[in-house]
Design a protein around this motif. Structure first.
Motif, mmCIF file in Angstrom:
data_model
loop_
_atom_site.group_PDB
_atom_site.id
_atom_site.type_symbol
_atom_site.label_atom_id
_atom_site.label_comp_id
_atom_site.label_asym_id
_atom_site.label_seq_id
_atom_site.Cartn_x
_atom_site.Cartn_y
_atom_site.Cartn_z
ATOM 1 N N ASP A 26 -8.766 3.727 -10.494
ATOM 2 C CA ASP A 26 -8.088 4.912 -11.035
ATOM 3 C C ASP A 26 -8.315 4.942 -12.540
ATOM 4 O O ASP A 26 -7.377 4.843 -13.333
ATOM 5 N N ASP B 85 -11.784 9.116 -3.289
ATOM 6 C CA ASP B 85 -10.422 9.640 -3.092
ATOM 7 C C ASP B 85 -10.334 11.077 -3.604
ATOM 8 O O ASP B 85 -9.747 11.375 -4.629
ATOM 9 N N GLY C 81 -4.060 -1.183 -6.610
ATOM 10 C CA GLY C 81 -4.231 -0.082 -7.549
ATOM 11 C C GLY C 81 -3.683 -0.409 -8.908
ATOM 12 O O GLY C 81 -4.229 -1.240 -9.652
ATOM 13 N N ALA C 82 -2.573 0.212 -9.230
ATOM 14 C CA ALA C 82 -1.981 0.100 -10.566
ATOM 15 C C ALA C 82 -1.851 -1.330 -11.079
ATOM 16 O O ALA C 82 -2.089 -1.561 -12.267
ATOM 17 N N GLU D 248 -12.958 1.872 -4.447
ATOM 18 C CA GLU D 248 -12.488 3.260 -4.337
ATOM 19 C C GLU D 248 -12.731 3.977 -5.646
ATOM 20 O O GLU D 248 -12.239 3.548 -6.702
ATOM 21 N N THR E 98 -9.003 9.155 -7.759
ATOM 22 C CA THR E 98 -8.971 10.576 -8.116
ATOM 23 C C THR E 98 -9.237 10.800 -9.609
ATOM 24 O O THR E 98 -10.024 11.690 -9.969
ATOM 25 N N VAL F 68 -0.210 2.977 0.684
ATOM 26 C CA VAL F 68 -0.492 3.173 -0.743
ATOM 27 C C VAL F 68 0.709 3.782 -1.460
ATOM 28 O O VAL F 68 1.380 4.668 -0.933
ATOM 29 N N GLY F 69 0.902 3.304 -2.693
ATOM 30 C CA GLY F 69 1.872 3.959 -3.557
ATOM 31 C C GLY F 69 2.985 3.070 -4.041
ATOM 32 O O GLY F 69 3.998 2.904 -3.381
ATOM 33 N N GLY F 70 2.775 2.463 -5.206
ATOM 34 C CA GLY F 70 3.854 1.727 -5.849
ATOM 35 C C GLY F 70 4.097 0.340 -5.292
ATOM 36 O O GLY F 70 5.133 -0.257 -5.585
ATOM 37 N N ARG G 142 7.294 9.408 -6.583
ATOM 38 C CA ARG G 142 7.988 8.136 -6.875
ATOM 39 C C ARG G 142 8.627 8.162 -8.254
ATOM 40 O O ARG G 142 9.782 7.799 -8.438
ATOM 41 N N HIS H 160 0.907 7.274 2.434
ATOM 42 C CA HIS H 160 0.902 7.339 0.960
ATOM 43 C C HIS H 160 2.156 8.009 0.414
ATOM 44 O O HIS H 160 2.458 9.155 0.753
ATOM 45 N N LYS I 212 -8.921 13.664 -2.078
ATOM 46 C CA LYS I 212 -7.694 14.394 -1.705
ATOM 47 C C LYS I 212 -8.030 15.847 -1.367
ATOM 48 O O LYS I 212 -7.435 16.796 -1.902
ATOM 49 N N SER J 153 -8.660 0.260 -6.047
ATOM 50 C CA SER J 153 -8.754 1.667 -6.441
ATOM 51 C C SER J 153 -9.043 1.735 -7.932
ATOM 52 O O SER J 153 -8.277 1.246 -8.765
HETATM 53 O O1 LIG Z 1 -3.940 8.209 -5.087
HETATM 54 C C1 LIG Z 1 -3.252 7.945 -6.009
HETATM 55 C C2 LIG Z 1 -2.311 8.910 -6.630
HETATM 56 O O2 LIG Z 1 -2.163 9.998 -5.774
HETATM 57 C C3 LIG Z 1 -2.784 9.389 -8.007
HETATM 58 O O3 LIG Z 1 -4.077 9.907 -7.940
HETATM 59 C C4 LIG Z 1 -3.260 6.565 -6.520
HETATM 60 O O4 LIG Z 1 -4.474 5.940 -6.307
HETATM 61 C C5 LIG Z 1 -2.230 5.797 -5.768
HETATM 62 O O5 LIG Z 1 -0.991 6.455 -5.809
HETATM 63 C C6 LIG Z 1 -2.164 4.407 -6.371
HETATM 64 O O6 LIG Z 1 -0.902 3.885 -6.256
HETATM 65 P P1 LIG Z 1 -0.617 2.467 -6.868
HETATM 66 O O7 LIG Z 1 -0.923 1.516 -5.781
HETATM 67 O O8 LIG Z 1 0.822 2.524 -7.218
HETATM 68 O O9 LIG Z 1 -1.509 2.285 -8.026
#
Ligand SMILES: O=C([C@H](O)CO)[C@H](O)[C@H](O)COP(=O)(O)O
Length: 230
Positions: free
Chosen positions: A10, A62, A196-197, A33, A36, A174-176, A143, A137, A64, A8
């Motif tokens: 980002d 992405d 991602g992060a 990706e 956002t 996805v997410g953290g 979080r 997600h 959303k 991703s």
């Molecule tokens: O979609 C995302 C979030 O809503 C902010 O736009 C991020 O891409 C997603 O949360 C990424 O999470 P991590 O894997 O913790 O980077």
């Protein structure tokens, strides 16, 4: 199905996104990706730039999407996205519009169950409405807010097996997630692994001892690709 690695992006400008994407593709990443933040900063130009640089690579936009689903999906598909993202909390009609645009413009639809009161039911709802993939997600703000109040941060792994069991379409968590957790997702039955992060925000934690980001990403890709689901 062979497991897939998606990165991703980002990021907030095209140059950084292209630089990271080139590194990721050299390392063996399968899908890019347009995150956002990139879509907000660069819009369709960001997706077009990725498509031009990587003519054969799947690109997830992405978006959303919450409303105006048909036009958003149409514009992204025409710019080169192969996958668009609609939210389960959007109106049913919006999800149907995105699915219709996906069919009309040859684009897959990923339904995101973020902030659903019942995330398992949300995933099933997305499948029933015609989405091709589920994104399970836990949102960034949710979080952080929970962690700031000293409570245990929810993880997409908490209900991942239940979500996977509730639908027939492929699931992405996805997410953290730490890198180790992300790599483990296929073991939960979720074949689409998103990085991602750890790469774009916390690159230091991601590097191998000698600091070679590309080499370490290649190891991660190999570990994911060695796993099949279903
Ligand atoms: O979609 C995302 C979030 O809503 C902010 O736009 C991020 O891409 C997603 O949360 C990424 O999470 P991590 O894997 O913790 O980077």
């Amino acid at each position: 199905m062979r497991s897939i690695v998606q990165i991703s992006l980002d990021l907030t400008n095209i140059d950084e996104a292209l630089e990271t994407a080139h590194l990721a593709m050299r390392a063996g990443v399968d899908w890019l990706e347009a995150g956002t933040p990139l879509i907000l900063a660069e819009g369709l130009h960001g997706v077009r730039a990725l498509r031009e640089a990587f003519p054969e690579t799947p690109i997830v936009a992405d978006l959303k999407t919450m409303d105006g689903g048909y036009l958003e999906a149409e514009m992204m598909a025409k710019a080169g996205a192969t996958h668009v993202v609609v939210m389960a909390r959007a109106h049913e009609e919006t999800i149907r519009c995105v699915v219709k645009a996906g069919a009309d413009f040859g684009c897959k639809v990923m339904g995101d169950n973020m902030v659903c009161e019942d995330m398992v039911a949300g995933a099933k709802w997305l499948e029933d409405l015609g989405c091709d993939f589920v994104i399970h997600h836990i949102g960034y703000d949710e979080r952080r807010g929970i962690a700031a109040r000293g409570m245990r941060m929810p993880s997409p792994l908490d209900q991942l097996r239940e979500v996977v069991g509730a639908v027939k379409i492929p699931v992405q968590a996805v997410g953290g997630l730490s890198l180790e957790q992300a790599i483990e997702c296929p073991k939960y039955g979720a074949p689409l692994v998103v990085l991602g992060a750890p790469l774009t925000i916390d690159a230091d934690a991601f590097k191998t001892a000698d600091g070679d980001l590309e080499a370490s990403l290649k190891l991660i890709c190999d570990a994911v690709h060695a796993q099949t689901v279903g």
